[in-house]
Structures are given as C-alpha cells and as structure tokens.
Design a protein around this motif. Structure first.
Motif, PDB file in Angstrom:
ATOM      1  N   HIS A   1       0.826  -1.203   0.000  1.00 58.73           N
ATOM      2  CA  HIS A   1       0.000   0.000   0.000  1.00 58.73           C
ATOM      3  C   HIS A   1       0.861   1.254   0.000  1.00 58.73           C
ATOM      4  O   HIS A   1       0.530   2.252  -0.654  1.00 58.73           O
ATOM      5  CB  HIS A   1      -0.917   0.016   1.227  1.00 58.73           C
ATOM      6  CG  HIS A   1      -2.002  -1.007   1.178  1.00 58.73           C
ATOM      7  ND1 HIS A   1      -2.798  -1.304   2.257  1.00 58.73           N
ATOM      8  CD2 HIS A   1      -2.429  -1.804   0.168  1.00 58.73           C
ATOM      9  CE1 HIS A   1      -3.659  -2.250   1.918  1.00 58.73           C
ATOM     10  NE2 HIS A   1      -3.448  -2.573   0.667  1.00 58.73           N
TER      11      HIS A   1
ATOM     12  N   ARG B   1      -4.943   0.293  -6.447  1.00 61.31           N
ATOM     13  CA  ARG B   1      -4.285  -0.790  -5.698  1.00 61.31           C
ATOM     14  C   ARG B   1      -3.812  -1.912  -6.624  1.00 61.31           C
ATOM     15  O   ARG B   1      -3.914  -3.100  -6.301  1.00 61.31           O
ATOM     16  CB  ARG B   1      -5.212  -1.355  -4.620  1.00 61.31           C
ATOM     17  CG  ARG B   1      -5.530  -0.364  -3.513  1.00 61.31           C
ATOM     18  CD  ARG B   1      -6.222  -1.030  -2.354  1.00 61.31           C
ATOM     19  NE  ARG B   1      -6.464  -0.092  -1.261  1.00 61.31           N
ATOM     20  CZ  ARG B   1      -7.081  -0.396  -0.129  1.00 61.31           C
ATOM     21  NH1 ARG B   1      -7.520  -1.631   0.057  1.00 61.31           N
ATOM     22  NH2 ARG B   1      -7.259   0.493   0.804  1.00 61.31           N
TER      23      ARG B   1
ATOM     24  N   THR C   1     -12.604  -2.032  -4.271  1.00 55.68           N
ATOM     25  CA  THR C   1     -11.871  -2.013  -2.997  1.00 55.68           C
ATOM     26  C   THR C   1     -12.776  -2.416  -1.833  1.00 55.68           C
ATOM     27  O   THR C   1     -12.305  -3.011  -0.853  1.00 55.68           O
ATOM     28  CB  THR C   1     -11.273  -0.622  -2.735  1.00 55.68           C
ATOM     29  OG1 THR C   1     -12.304   0.378  -2.887  1.00 55.68           O
ATOM     30  CG2 THR C   1     -10.151  -0.326  -3.720  1.00 55.68           C
TER      31      THR C   1
ATOM     32  N   ARG D   1     -12.897  -6.138  -1.803  1.00 54.64           N
ATOM     33  CA  ARG D   1     -11.633  -6.663  -1.284  1.00 54.64           C
ATOM     34  C   ARG D   1     -11.603  -6.560   0.245  1.00 54.64           C
ATOM     35  O   ARG D   1     -11.260  -7.521   0.935  1.00 54.64           O
ATOM     36  CB  ARG D   1     -10.461  -5.892  -1.887  1.00 54.64           C
ATOM     37  CG  ARG D   1      -9.101  -6.347  -1.364  1.00 54.64           C
ATOM     38  CD  ARG D   1      -7.966  -5.588  -2.051  1.00 54.64           C
ATOM     39  NE  ARG D   1      -6.685  -6.060  -1.543  1.00 54.64           N
ATOM     40  CZ  ARG D   1      -6.086  -5.550  -0.473  1.00 54.64           C
ATOM     41  NH1 ARG D   1      -6.656  -4.562   0.196  1.00 54.64           N
ATOM     42  NH2 ARG D   1      -4.927  -6.026  -0.062  1.00 54.64           N
ATOM     43  N   ASP D   2     -11.955  -5.384   0.786  1.00 60.91           N
ATOM     44  CA  ASP D   2     -11.915  -5.193   2.241  1.00 60.91           C
ATOM     45  C   ASP D   2     -12.899  -6.126   2.942  1.00 60.91           C
ATOM     46  O   ASP D   2     -12.586  -6.721   3.981  1.00 60.91           O
ATOM     47  CB  ASP D   2     -12.236  -3.731   2.585  1.00 60.91           C
ATOM     48  CG  ASP D   2     -11.144  -2.771   2.131  1.00 60.91           C
ATOM     49  OD1 ASP D   2     -10.028  -3.239   1.819  1.00 60.91           O
ATOM     50  OD2 ASP D   2     -11.410  -1.558   2.077  1.00 60.91           O
TER      51      ASP D   2
END
Length: 496
Positions: free
Chosen positions: A65, A76, A122, A125-126
C-alpha cells in the motif's frame, strides 16, 4: 510459506514500479526510504528497500500500500496483481490481513454488499479479506450470503481489467470460507446452468477454489457432458487447478484420467478446449501428451522492445519481464497467461509492451495462427487500446482464417478504446457472410465474440438487431439479450 517464485515476482513488481514510475526522485532507494515512513518514526533504512526488491524479505500488504501511495499507482494494482498471482502459484494465503477491520465497518460493508451496485472493487476486497480472517463468522439469516455472492458474481462477469481481478479474488475468498462457501457455490453453478445467462466460464472455473465435494462433482459432470464449448473450457480450467490442489478423490481422479484421455483422442483443434485438455493430461501425468511450444525468441524480442521504449529502464535484459512475456504468450493454461499478464499490467511496462506487440503483430505472417491468437489475447489482457485498429482490419478481411477471426473477435472484449457502430456493422456483415458462405466449426463462437465485444462497447441498437435476427445463431442471440439486460442503458440515437 511464501515460495521463491512468488518472492522473486513480488520483488520485480516493487522495483520496476519504483525505477520506472512517475516519481523520478524515487529511483534512488535512499530517497524512497526517507519518504517511506508516514508515521513520524525514524526513516526506513535503504537496505530494507533493497531486501524487498531482491526478494530477500516478503513485503506484506502494508508495504504494498505504501509503494502504491508514494508511486501514485492507481486502483491498488500492485496489491491486486500480487494477491492474484500468489493464489495461482498456490502460495499460502495470509489469513490475518484485513482481520483488524472494526465490527462497525464490517457490518456496514455487509449491509451494502446486499444491495446491487453499492460496492466498489476495494469494498469487495476489504469485505472478503475481513470475512476470510473470521473463519467462524456467521450471518443471520444465512441467505444474506446468497445476496452477497449473487451481487459479487453479477459484477464480476461484466467487470474489466483490475476491477475484474479484484472481484475474482473476492469471490474466491467467499468460496473458501466455511460459512459462505455453500451459498457461493450455489450461485456459481446456478449462473452456469441458467440458459438466460450465457456466461459460464467464470462461474465454473471459480469452483477450483472450493473444497466442497459438490464442487468436484459439478466439474466432473461438465467434463462428462458439457453445456457447450465454453462450459467445457471452464470445467477444464477448474479441473487442472483442483488436481494440483488435491480436491478429487481417488475414484474421481480415475474418471478424470479417462475423460482426459478421451478428449485428447478426439483430436479436434479448438483454441479453448485443446490446450486445456493437454494441460489436464500433463497434471494427471498421462503419457503421450504433447509438450507446450514456447518461442523464447519472440518473448525476448518483445521484452527487449518494451524495455527500449521505457526511457528509465536499466541496461541489460530484464529477465523477469522476458519470463512473464513468455508465460503470457505461450503457456497452455489461460489462467497462467492471465496472471503473468496481470503482473506486467501492474507496472509501467504495460503500454510499451502493448505497442511492441501491436507493431510485431502488424508485421507478422498471419499464417502462424498460434502467434496471432496469443498476441491478440495478450493485447486484450494488457488493457491498452493500441490493438483496436488491428482488430478492425483483421475482422474486415474475408480471406482471414477462422482461427484468426476467432482470436480477433474476442480481442476487443472488455478492452479500452472503442469501435463506432458503423465499424461494427461492417464487421458483422463481413463475418455473417462468411458464416453463411464459408462455414467453420468456430463460426458460432466467432459471432458470440462479436456480440460480446459489441456489448462491452455498449452499442444497444446493434445488439437489439442481432437479437432479433433469426439468421444469427441462437447462442449469439441469447448473449445479445443478456447484454441488453445487464449492460448500461443507452439511447440508440446517441451512437448505440
């Protein structure tokens, strides 16, 4: 345990982005180390940067990151490409990263995941990393997993480039989790079986992530009696990975050997089926399976040309780049080609390599059908629009072989750039005339590829016309109807 190959590729990913990236001052490891810390602590030692970039120590998600932030890498891309490549290489996946997501944030993501279109890549993904870090997580009522998996898979099959890759990884995590796996499996097989949703490669191939016996049984059933060529392709992709991961029983493996032997004996030459039948023969250690052909001269030439187009590239041959280009072009397994390309795409080599491949293809002898097929496939996965002019020329050439037309038809799907409606109409006219006057076993899939590309270019009027044209094969018409349902709304008078 992190394998040597994964370390080497991650190290290359980090160093290539730092040396060739947007920030000239960060080509110095010392300057990069000074800027690395954002927490007020003492500066990082340049030797730590060197250890990461030589593969002597593995960089975790926090390090990736920080590289992305300092080097202004969008979306990302380093993290997504690194995680996807590690999964393909069967490296142990970290189960603790993402586990520190507060309960309130997890609940908020779970609520949004149940609403179609409410999640970004994202977010998926989280959410799925947090789910993976909680193996005992239960949802009440359990059908919430169905809504989550359905929304995620629905987005995955129409997503592009990094957005596709991050959703692919997220769906893989749901298929691995103890509570969500049965529901995610049902959503995948349900989409594959749904005749109104003519997308089956992704939902079937994703089953390689599930250890559930029903996943193995479904893959075997599709190998035994496939719902078409693309379903067979998805089942072969899943079967190869599941053999490597030890998912099949002894009895199932014996049947796999019989099915693979039969496929190889058929001797048909389909670009989706034949390479994967050979790959399945290799992983099952069957005799007499032909060795894959790798042209190191082509991959070395393309890699060197891409380096020459990169002003900041270091002298000498970039061995990892040449290795990845070779895999992206010549590996039998399209997943291997995909993940090699994903690593290249996550570096500044993406555009120089796309230009190099486009120029090389334009000068190539089109009689070498494998090179044309793999070159066009690589351009599509690199996500650069440089090949659109080439694709147009190929699809308007009535003398082109069916194999090359098939490669060109699928080379514009989910790729940047755009062909206007008039060009697509001319292409459709050329290809439908060939379909009627010079039939080929690949004709149905060529027209499906045209429809899919027209769908990703959002030409809704042309999709409506193809859906209504009874002279168009049924599968292509069904695909047009599907795009009209799931694609963006549009006004025909606005160009499609």
């Amino acid at each position: 345990m992190i394998g040597r190959r994964a370390r080497r590729r991650q190290a290359w990913l980090l160093r290539t982005n730092r040396i060739l990236g947007r920030r000239d001052e960060f080509r110095s490891a010392r300057s990069f180390a000074r800027a690395f810390r954002a927490d007020g602590k003492s500066a990082l030692s340049p030797s730590q940067i060197t250890r990461w970039e030589k593969g002597e120590s593995f960089a975790d998600g926090t390090v990736l990151h920080r590289y992305e932030a300092l080097l202004q890498v969008p979306g990302r891309m380093l993290t997504v490409a690194n995680e996807a490549a590690r999964r393909f290489l069967n490296d142990e996946q970290p189960t603790t990263e993402g586990g520190d997501l507060p309960d309130a944030a997890l609940h908020e993501l779970l609520d949004r995941a149940c609403v179609p279109g409410a999640m970004a890549g994202t977010d998926w993904r989280d959410l799925t990393r947090a789910v993976a870090a909680r193996p005992d997580l239960l949802l009440h009522p359990p059908r919430l997993w169905v809504a989550i998996a359905e929304n995620l898979l629905g987005e995955l099959v129409i997503a592009e480039q990094t957005e596709w890759l991050v959703r692919q990884e997220a769906m893989s995590r749901l298929l691995e989790h103890r509570a969500s796996a049965p529901h995610a499996l049902d959503i995948c097989t349900g989409m594959a079986d749904d005749r109104a949703t003519p997308v089956c490669i992704e939902p079937i191939s994703l089953l390689d992530n599930s250890v559930l016996p029903s996943a193995s049984r479904y893959v075997l059933a599709q190998l035994r009696d496939p719902d078409g060529v693309r379903a067979l392709h998805g089942a072969l992709l899943a079967a190869v990975a599941k053999v490597r991961r030890g998912h099949f029983t002894v009895t199932e493996t014996a049947e796999l050997r019989h099915l693979a032997t039969a496929l190889l004996a058929e001797g048909h030459d389909h670009p989706l089926v034949t390479p994967m039948a050979v790959e399945l023969g290799h992983v099952l250690r069957l005799r007499d399976t032909p060795e894959p052909v790798v042209d190191n001269r082509v991959s070395a030439h393309l890699a060197l040309t891409a380096q020459a187009r990169s002003a900041a590239a270091e002298p000498g041959v970039d061995e990892v780049l040449a290795e990845l280009v070779g895999e992206a072009m010549f590996r039998q397994n399209p997943d291997a080609r995909l993940y090699a390309t994903a690593l290249i795409t996550a570096t500044p080599y993406r555009e120089p390599l796309a230009t190099a491949v486009t120029d090389w293809l334009a000068a190539e002898d089109l009689r070498d059908e494998l090179l044309v097929e793999r070159g066009l496939g690589l351009l599509n996965k690199l996500g650069a629009p440089t090949h659109r002019v080439l694709v147009r020329a190929l699809l308007l050439d009535p003398a082109l072989s069916a194999r090359n037309r098939h490669a060109a038809a699928w080379a514009s799907t989910h790729s940047p750039g755009w062909l206007d409606e008039g060009v697509w109409r001319a292409i459709v006219a050329t290809q439908t005339a060939l379909f009627r006057n010079r039939p080929s076993p690949l004709d149905d899939d060529i027209l499906r590829g045209l429809v899919y590309s027209i769908g990703t270019d959002a030409h809704r009027c042309l999709l409506r016309e193809m859906h209504a044209d009874t002279r168009v094969p049924a599968q292509a018409r069904a695909l047009a109807a599907w795009w009209l349902r799931v694609g963006p709304a549009g006004d025909c008078r606005a160009g499609g």
